[in-house]
Scaffold this motif. Structure first.
Motif, PDB file in Angstrom:
ATOM      1  N   ILE A  84      18.569  51.689   4.826  1.00 27.58           N
ATOM      2  CA  ILE A  84      18.327  50.455   4.089  1.00 27.58           C
ATOM      3  C   ILE A  84      19.126  49.312   4.704  1.00 27.58           C
ATOM      4  N   ASP A  85      18.499  48.138   4.773  1.00 30.58           N
ATOM      5  CA  ASP A  85      19.190  46.939   5.240  1.00 30.58           C
ATOM      6  C   ASP A  85      18.554  45.726   4.571  1.00 30.58           C
ATOM      7  N   ILE A  86      19.274  44.607   4.580  1.00 30.29           N
ATOM      8  CA  ILE A  86      18.716  43.357   4.079  1.00 30.29           C
ATOM      9  C   ILE A  86      17.862  42.747   5.182  1.00 30.29           C
ATOM     10  N   GLU A  87      16.586  42.540   4.890  1.00 28.34           N
ATOM     11  CA  GLU A  87      15.669  41.970   5.867  1.00 28.34           C
ATOM     12  C   GLU A  87      14.741  40.964   5.192  1.00 28.34           C
ATOM     13  N   ILE A  88      14.013  40.220   6.009  1.00 28.27           N
ATOM     14  CA  ILE A  88      12.909  39.404   5.506  1.00 28.27           C
ATOM     15  C   ILE A  88      11.815  40.371   5.071  1.00 28.27           C
ATOM     16  N   ALA A 287      -4.190  39.758   9.998  1.00 29.38           N
ATOM     17  CA  ALA A 287      -3.421  40.953   9.667  1.00 29.38           C
ATOM     18  C   ALA A 287      -2.612  41.437  10.868  1.00 29.38           C
ATOM     19  N   LEU A 288      -3.216  41.401  12.055  1.00 25.82           N
ATOM     20  CA  LEU A 288      -2.488  41.780  13.274  1.00 25.82           C
ATOM     21  C   LEU A 288      -1.311  40.835  13.507  1.00 25.82           C
ATOM     22  N   ARG A 289      -1.522  39.543  13.232  1.00 24.21           N
ATOM     23  CA  ARG A 289      -0.443  38.556  13.373  1.00 24.21           C
ATOM     24  C   ARG A 289       0.723  38.899  12.442  1.00 24.21           C
ATOM     25  N   ILE A 290       0.422  39.216  11.192  1.00 21.04           N
ATOM     26  CA  ILE A 290       1.459  39.508  10.207  1.00 21.04           C
ATOM     27  C   ILE A 290       2.245  40.758  10.583  1.00 21.04           C
ATOM     28  N   VAL A 291       1.546  41.802  10.988  1.00 21.22           N
ATOM     29  CA  VAL A 291       2.224  43.048  11.345  1.00 21.22           C
ATOM     30  C   VAL A 291       3.058  42.866  12.609  1.00 21.22           C
ATOM     31  N   GLU A 292       2.547  42.119  13.587  1.00 21.84           N
ATOM     32  CA  GLU A 292       3.307  41.880  14.813  1.00 21.84           C
ATOM     33  C   GLU A 292       4.565  41.069  14.511  1.00 21.84           C
ATOM     34  N   GLY A 293       4.436  40.046  13.676  1.00 22.28           N
ATOM     35  CA  GLY A 293       5.605  39.263  13.285  1.00 22.28           C
ATOM     36  C   GLY A 293       6.627  40.112  12.547  1.00 22.28           C
ATOM     37  N   ALA A 294       6.159  40.990  11.675  1.00 25.25           N
ATOM     38  CA  ALA A 294       7.062  41.862  10.918  1.00 25.25           C
ATOM     39  C   ALA A 294       7.831  42.794  11.856  1.00 25.25           C
ATOM     40  N   ARG A 295       7.182  43.298  12.880  1.00 28.21           N
ATOM     41  CA  ARG A 295       7.851  44.229  13.789  1.00 28.21           C
ATOM     42  C   ARG A 295       8.951  43.548  14.593  1.00 28.21           C
ATOM     43  N   HIS A 296       8.811  42.240  14.819  1.00 28.98           N
ATOM     44  CA  HIS A 296       9.849  41.496  15.535  1.00 28.98           C
ATOM     45  C   HIS A 296      10.972  41.049  14.593  1.00 28.98           C
ATOM     46  N   LEU A 297      10.608  40.589  13.403  1.00 32.86           N
ATOM     47  CA  LEU A 297      11.589  40.000  12.494  1.00 32.86           C
ATOM     48  C   LEU A 297      12.254  41.021  11.576  1.00 32.86           C
ATOM     49  N   SER A 298      11.501  42.008  11.129  1.00 30.60           N
ATOM     50  CA  SER A 298      11.982  42.981  10.143  1.00 30.60           C
ATOM     51  C   SER A 298      11.548  44.378  10.551  1.00 30.60           C
ATOM     52  N   PRO A 299      12.253  44.977  11.504  1.00 24.30           N
ATOM     53  CA  PRO A 299      11.815  46.273  12.053  1.00 24.30           C
ATOM     54  C   PRO A 299      11.632  47.362  11.002  1.00 24.30           C
ATOM     55  N   TYR A 300      12.501  47.409   9.982  1.00 28.67           N
ATOM     56  CA  TYR A 300      12.366  48.447   8.963  1.00 28.67           C
ATOM     57  C   TYR A 300      11.028  48.337   8.242  1.00 28.67           C
ATOM     58  N   LEU A 301      10.639  47.110   7.929  1.00 29.27           N
ATOM     59  CA  LEU A 301       9.368  46.891   7.244  1.00 29.27           C
ATOM     60  C   LEU A 301       8.194  46.988   8.209  1.00 29.27           C
ATOM     61  N   GLY A 302       8.346  46.411   9.382  1.00 29.33           N
ATOM     62  CA  GLY A 302       7.252  46.355  10.340  1.00 29.33           C
ATOM     63  C   GLY A 302       6.723  47.711  10.749  1.00 29.33           C
ATOM     64  N   GLU A 303       7.626  48.700  10.873  1.00 29.50           N
ATOM     65  CA  GLU A 303       7.181  50.038  11.282  1.00 29.50           C
ATOM     66  C   GLU A 303       6.347  50.713  10.199  1.00 29.50           C
ATOM     67  N   ARG A 304       6.418  50.197   8.974  1.00 26.06           N
ATOM     68  CA  ARG A 304       5.713  50.799   7.838  1.00 26.06           C
ATOM     69  C   ARG A 304       4.430  50.061   7.485  1.00 26.06           C
ATOM     70  N   MET A 305       3.906  49.253   8.367  1.00 22.46           N
ATOM     71  CA  MET A 305       2.715  48.456   8.070  1.00 22.46           C
ATOM     72  C   MET A 305       1.567  48.815   9.012  1.00 22.46           C
ATOM     73  N   ARG A 306       0.349  48.769   8.484  1.00 21.58           N
ATOM     74  CA  ARG A 306      -0.842  49.013   9.279  1.00 21.58           C
ATOM     75  C   ARG A 306      -1.900  47.963   8.934  1.00 21.58           C
ATOM     76  N   VAL A 307      -2.867  47.830   9.810  1.00 25.37           N
ATOM     77  CA  VAL A 307      -3.948  46.845   9.671  1.00 25.37           C
ATOM     78  C   VAL A 307      -5.255  47.573   9.409  1.00 25.37           C
ATOM     79  N   SER A 308      -6.114  46.966   8.591  1.00 27.15           N
ATOM     80  CA  SER A 308      -7.426  47.556   8.340  1.00 27.15           C
ATOM     81  C   SER A 308      -8.403  46.451   7.945  1.00 27.15           C
ATOM     82  N   LYS A 309      -9.656  46.850   7.734  1.00 31.33           N
ATOM     83  CA  LYS A 309     -10.678  45.960   7.200  1.00 31.33           C
ATOM     84  C   LYS A 309     -11.054  46.431   5.804  1.00 31.33           C
ATOM     85  N   PHE A 310     -11.264  45.472   4.905  1.00 34.52           N
ATOM     86  CA  PHE A 310     -11.618  45.791   3.541  1.00 34.52           C
ATOM     87  C   PHE A 310     -12.699  44.816   3.099  1.00 34.52           C
ATOM     88  N   LEU A 311     -13.929  45.305   2.931  1.00 33.87           N
ATOM     89  CA  LEU A 311     -15.060  44.438   2.580  1.00 33.87           C
ATOM     90  C   LEU A 311     -15.147  43.239   3.522  1.00 33.87           C
TER      91      LEU A 311
END
Length: 410
Positions: A84-88, A287-311
């Motif tokens: 656990i860490d404090i992240e964006i 969605a790809l933009r958000i996940v890529e930004g998360a992986r740079h800014l908040s690695p703990y959160l970014g590694e736990r995110m995936r992209v998909s299509k919904f309707l």
């Protein structure tokens, strides 16, 4: 199908009534305080940025920035191994842009929290000094916090709380108990049939299987099964976007007392309001933009995110973990306000500096220190920007209350 409690039936909104109900809820939520208004009005911040005289605001290196860096978007975040860490913790607005925008936005959020805590105006000035000092500290030490500096009391408290939290805590908050079903009410609303069917399809995809099994010690070969799902009424600035909570069985039907259950957050990705550097290469898919930004800014959160299509809508998905918490900071004392400003600015600076090489880092430090003020230990552009923004948002907040809060009472 989700069940509904007798106390909450009046709060449940059928899909055809969602939009009107969400707008009303957002407006009333933003009328609670100037701090809540700032958290829920990213657009107003960037409207100011477009109209303001920004020639004095330094232009930093081209890195991923949060884009909506208010206090509610920072807090404890867990990684897949349970650290656990404090992240964006919210990256919907992330872009490759000017890191100064994050610092100003965080300063505005902290300044309105100071005002909501009934602290004298001089504390706002001291808070801005601490904000600047914490950010520069992160840059100068390349993201390492000095051992001489203690975590603010609020940070110590929220971290202790995060460490102690278990699945049972999350289930009691989101499921009203350990039963494998979602209770409809104020937070969760019923779905359209096509939404239910699409959720089932989404979680049959291999990348979602990987997302679920990466947490803890789950069986990689277990077949995922959607047990329940609902529309999720959450946040303020995100109200109106597609948002769903999904309850998953990750143990082939062998769930016992909550073991093997997991909660997934599925959220619509929309175009960022935050200005980007025009020559910066970024994914076109939001969605790809958000996940890529998360992986740079908040690695703990970014590694736990995936992209998909919904309707035919671009969405990003993460598992909700009990350790993920947001900061609630109204009611601060004078020293705590300064300590918190220093630490949160350090967290943002650490997220920025991990993307810079030494040349970019030293150049950015030099640029930040170029326009020091004679009356405050922070650059004049930072002070002026936050003061102007407080004025603009205060007027906007009072007008918002006049239009929405008063009319609602009538």
């Amino acid at each position: 199908m989700p069940k509904s409690s007798s106390q909450s039936k009046s709060e449940i909104k059928l899909p055809r009534f969602r939009d009107a109900a969400l707008v009303e809820r957002r407006n009333l939520k933003m009328a609670r305080s100037i701090h809540a208004y700032v958290r829920g009005n990213t657009a107003k911040y960037y409207d100011w940025l477009k109209q303001a005289e920004i020639s004095s605001i330094p232009q930093g290196p081209a890195i991923w920035i949060c884009g909506d860096c208010h206090t509610g978007n920072l807090g404890p975040v867990a990684n897949a191994k349970g650290q656990i860490d404090i992240e964006i913790r919210d990256l919907d607005q992330t872009v490759i842009g000017n890191p100064a925008n994050d610092l100003i936005r965080l300063g505005l959020s902290l300044a309105t929290a100071v005002r909501s805590s009934d602290l004298p105006g001089v504390i706002t000035a001291k808070m801005i000094e601490s904000l600047y000092a914490g950010y520069v500290h992160a840059l100068e030490r390349n993201g390492r916090l000095s051992q001489k500096l203690e975590h603010p009391l609020l940070i110590q408290t929220v971290m202790k709380k995060a460490v102690k939290r278990t699945w049972k805590c999350l289930a009691e908050e989101r499921l009203s108990g350990l039963e494998p079903e979602i209770t409809l009410g104020k937070k969760f609303w019923p779905l359209l049939k096509k939404e239910q069917s699409e959720i089932d399809l989404v979680f049959e995809r291999p990348e979602l299987q990987d997302l679920v099994t990466m947490i803890g010690k789950r069986d990689e070969d277990a077949k995922l099964r959607v047990l329940d799902s609902a529309y999720w009424v959450k946040g303020c600035s995100s109200l109106g976007l597609l948002r769903y909570i999904v309850l998953i069985d990750s143990m082939d039907g062998k769930v016992q007392r909550g073991k093997g259950l997991c909660l997934m957050d599925l959220k619509e990705a929309t175009k960022a309001l935050a200005p980007r550097y025009s020559d910066a290469p970024m994914p076109k898919d939001n969605a790809l933009r958000i996940v890529e930004g998360a992986r740079h800014l908040s690695p703990y959160l970014g590694e736990r995110m995936r992209v998909s299509k919904f309707l035919d809508t671009s969405v990003f998905i993460r598992e909700l973990l009990p350790q993920d918490l947001k900061l609630e900071i109204e009611g601060m004392g004078e020293q705590e306000a300064q300590n918190l400003a220093f630490y949160l600015a350090f967290v943002v600076g650490r997220a920025h500096v991990r993307q810079m090489d030494d040349v970019a880092r030293n150049s950015w430090i030099k640029e930040l220190k170029r326009n020091q003020s004679k009356t405050i230990d922070a650059p004049f552009w930072l002070w002026r920007s936050i003061v102007e923004l407080i004025s603009v948002h205060e007027a906007g907040y009072l007008n918002h209350c006049r239009l929405y809060a008063l009319s609602h009472e009538k």
